[in-house]
Write a protein that holds these residues in place. Sequence first.
Motif, short mmCIF file in Angstrom:
data_model
loop_
_atom_site.label_atom_id
_atom_site.label_comp_id
_atom_site.label_asym_id
_atom_site.label_seq_id
_atom_site.Cartn_x
_atom_site.Cartn_y
_atom_site.Cartn_z
N ASP A 3 -82.95 62.58 31.97
CA ASP A 3 -82.14 63.77 32.21
C ASP A 3 -81.98 64.51 30.90
N HIS A 4 -81.86 65.85 30.96
CA HIS A 4 -81.86 66.61 29.72
C HIS A 4 -80.64 66.34 28.86
N ASN A 5 -79.56 65.82 29.43
CA ASN A 5 -78.38 65.52 28.63
C ASN A 5 -78.64 64.38 27.66
N SER A 6 -79.58 63.50 28.00
CA SER A 6 -79.84 62.35 27.14
C SER A 6 -81.21 62.43 26.46
N ALA A 7 -82.05 63.33 26.92
CA ALA A 7 -83.39 63.42 26.36
C ALA A 7 -83.35 64.11 25.01
N SER A 8 -83.89 63.48 23.99
CA SER A 8 -83.97 64.11 22.68
C SER A 8 -85.13 65.10 22.70
N TRP A 9 -85.15 65.97 21.67
CA TRP A 9 -86.22 66.96 21.63
C TRP A 9 -87.58 66.30 21.47
N SER A 10 -87.62 65.17 20.77
CA SER A 10 -88.90 64.48 20.63
C SER A 10 -89.39 63.96 21.98
N GLN A 11 -88.46 63.56 22.85
CA GLN A 11 -88.85 63.13 24.19
C GLN A 11 -89.37 64.30 25.02
N VAL A 12 -88.77 65.47 24.81
CA VAL A 12 -89.24 66.67 25.51
C VAL A 12 -90.67 66.98 25.09
N ARG A 13 -90.92 66.92 23.78
CA ARG A 13 -92.27 67.20 23.28
C ARG A 13 -93.26 66.13 23.73
N ASP A 14 -92.81 64.89 23.79
CA ASP A 14 -93.68 63.81 24.27
C ASP A 14 -94.08 64.05 25.72
N ALA A 15 -93.11 64.48 26.54
CA ALA A 15 -93.40 64.75 27.96
C ALA A 15 -94.37 65.92 28.07
N PHE A 16 -94.18 66.94 27.24
CA PHE A 16 -95.07 68.10 27.23
C PHE A 16 -96.50 67.67 26.88
N ARG A 17 -96.61 66.82 25.87
CA ARG A 17 -97.93 66.35 25.44
C ARG A 17 -98.58 65.47 26.51
N GLU A 18 -97.76 64.63 27.14
CA GLU A 18 -98.28 63.72 28.15
C GLU A 18 -98.76 64.45 29.40
N ILE A 19 -97.99 65.47 29.83
CA ILE A 19 -98.31 66.17 31.08
C ILE A 19 -99.41 67.20 30.88
N TRP A 20 -99.29 68.02 29.83
CA TRP A 20 -100.22 69.14 29.67
C TRP A 20 -101.26 68.93 28.57
N GLY A 21 -101.05 67.93 27.72
CA GLY A 21 -102.07 67.59 26.73
C GLY A 21 -102.06 68.44 25.48
N TYR A 22 -101.05 69.31 25.32
CA TYR A 22 -100.97 70.13 24.10
C TYR A 22 -100.16 69.40 23.03
N ASP A 23 -100.51 69.62 21.78
CA ASP A 23 -99.80 68.95 20.69
C ASP A 23 -98.39 69.49 20.51
N ASP A 24 -98.25 70.80 20.66
CA ASP A 24 -96.92 71.39 20.46
C ASP A 24 -96.82 72.72 21.20
N PHE A 25 -95.59 73.23 21.31
CA PHE A 25 -95.36 74.49 21.99
C PHE A 25 -95.85 75.66 21.15
N ARG A 26 -96.24 76.72 21.84
CA ARG A 26 -96.46 78.00 21.17
C ARG A 26 -95.14 78.76 21.17
N SER A 27 -94.84 79.44 20.09
CA SER A 27 -93.61 80.24 20.05
C SER A 27 -93.71 81.37 21.09
N PRO A 28 -92.65 81.62 21.88
CA PRO A 28 -91.33 80.99 21.87
C PRO A 28 -91.17 79.96 23.00
N GLN A 29 -92.24 79.27 23.40
CA GLN A 29 -92.14 78.33 24.52
C GLN A 29 -91.04 77.29 24.29
N GLY A 30 -91.01 76.70 23.09
CA GLY A 30 -90.04 75.66 22.81
C GLY A 30 -88.61 76.16 22.95
N GLU A 31 -88.36 77.36 22.41
CA GLU A 31 -87.01 77.94 22.49
C GLU A 31 -86.61 78.21 23.95
#
Length: 488
Positions: A3-31
């Motif tokens: 749940d987002h209340n407990s998920a750290s930002w690193s977990q969010v990025r890990d999920a992004f990498r795992e699902i879509w295969g990108y290393d990191d967000f393009r600005s301003p996707q992360g924001e």
Amino acid sequence: MEDHNSASWSQVRDAFREIWGYDDFRSPQGEIVQTLLQGKDALIVLPTGGGKSICFQLPALLQSGLTLVVSPLVALMENQVQELRDRHLNAALLHGEVPTKQRKATLNALENNQLRLLYLSPETLLSPPVWQRLLDPKLAINGIILDEAHCLVQWGDTFRPAYRRLGAVRPALLKSKPAGSKLAIAAFTATADPIAQKTIQSVLKLHKPSQFLLSPYRSNLSLQIQIAWTPRGRRQRMLQFIQSQDFQSGLVYVRTRQDAEELATWLGQQGCKTSPYHAGLSGEERRNIESNWIGDSLQFVVCTCAFGMGVNKPNVRWVLHYQTPALLSEYIQEMGRAGRDGKPAMALSLISECTGWLDPQDEHQRQFVATQQQTLYRRAQNLVKKLPNQGNINQVIEQYPDGAIALSLLHSMGQLQWQDPFHYRITRSGSSSGLSGAHPTQQMKQFLLTRECRWQFLLQAFGFGQEALGMRCGHCDNCLGKRFLGFI
């Protein structure tokens, strides 16, 4: 997932990498992802190909509860849901063409809190079977995403009046939920000028929305306008242009289903690998055409505006408007499908010469659209006098076929309030200008005839005046001094 209340930002990025295969967000996707995870309202204007869908899909998948995605087109819903299912993610869709068995399964999953993302049209959202299930106090709803939010502005007054009722959805849903429940709304689009942005915020009743407004400028995209003097000349110019593209992938946009069918047939006879695409095709036919085009079995598709939203193909080298759209926002959407990979691409529009004496089809199109609009406005104006000051929209529609359009027009003038998505009250305050039949096509005409840098014109029109000051892009026909070259 966390749940987002407990998920750290690193977990969010890990999920992004795992699902879509990108290393990191393009600005301003992360924001944007962060904003939605925090449950804030948002207005997002990102250029075509800017990765909008990931921005709301990831937060939805990271949270427990349901996110509703209100989407305008069946093809767009099907594309996005299929991509999610291919990744084994929990998403479903509801629209009029969904088979009965699949529809029942989706409604059961909705009842049992088993969905994270549900795609549906404004009309389906407000249909009794869906609406009653959404009101269930046990169904947790995190947020509502309005995808392709410019459609609210383009279609909400007349073509799709259900859009005008969306602002009443959140308060009605919250009344049925446990005390303290929150429900965020985010509107996503590639094109919204300052007036459209205000309309979207007003209709949806956004609460102090975070705004992410990116310029539509694309340095790799060359904009060209060319005159074709006769109908035959227009066809020949189109064919010559396509043949000059060395079998690279592209799109030909037309205004009607009939034009799509006729031109695709003619181009096929000239040896081109193409197919017509429009809203009159079955879901299976549309998906086959999309698949063949994405896989390069078809060099290009001859399509109406029903094609393109949500279809991901980075290597489109050209977009040709055989007839130009009525609105500048439609033009930006459609030409923006070219060059998403950042490599050079061209958007060419064919137009009649100014008088339209030899080829009057552009002027006929403009007049047809304006006449249709004026007819709708006149019918609605006559109907307004007969409507009760308050009532239920479904009862009004039963008595008056144009009742929904009349109510949406009153709402657009500030003369009607939606007490909930189904009950209205006419206030008679607001605009006193009446129901005018004005249609915002003049801006498109100015763009086609301008002698200034075309990108400068577009940036000014869409609220990026500072960026446009003194601009010369160096790669449109006006900047290159090639205005209207290649006459036929």
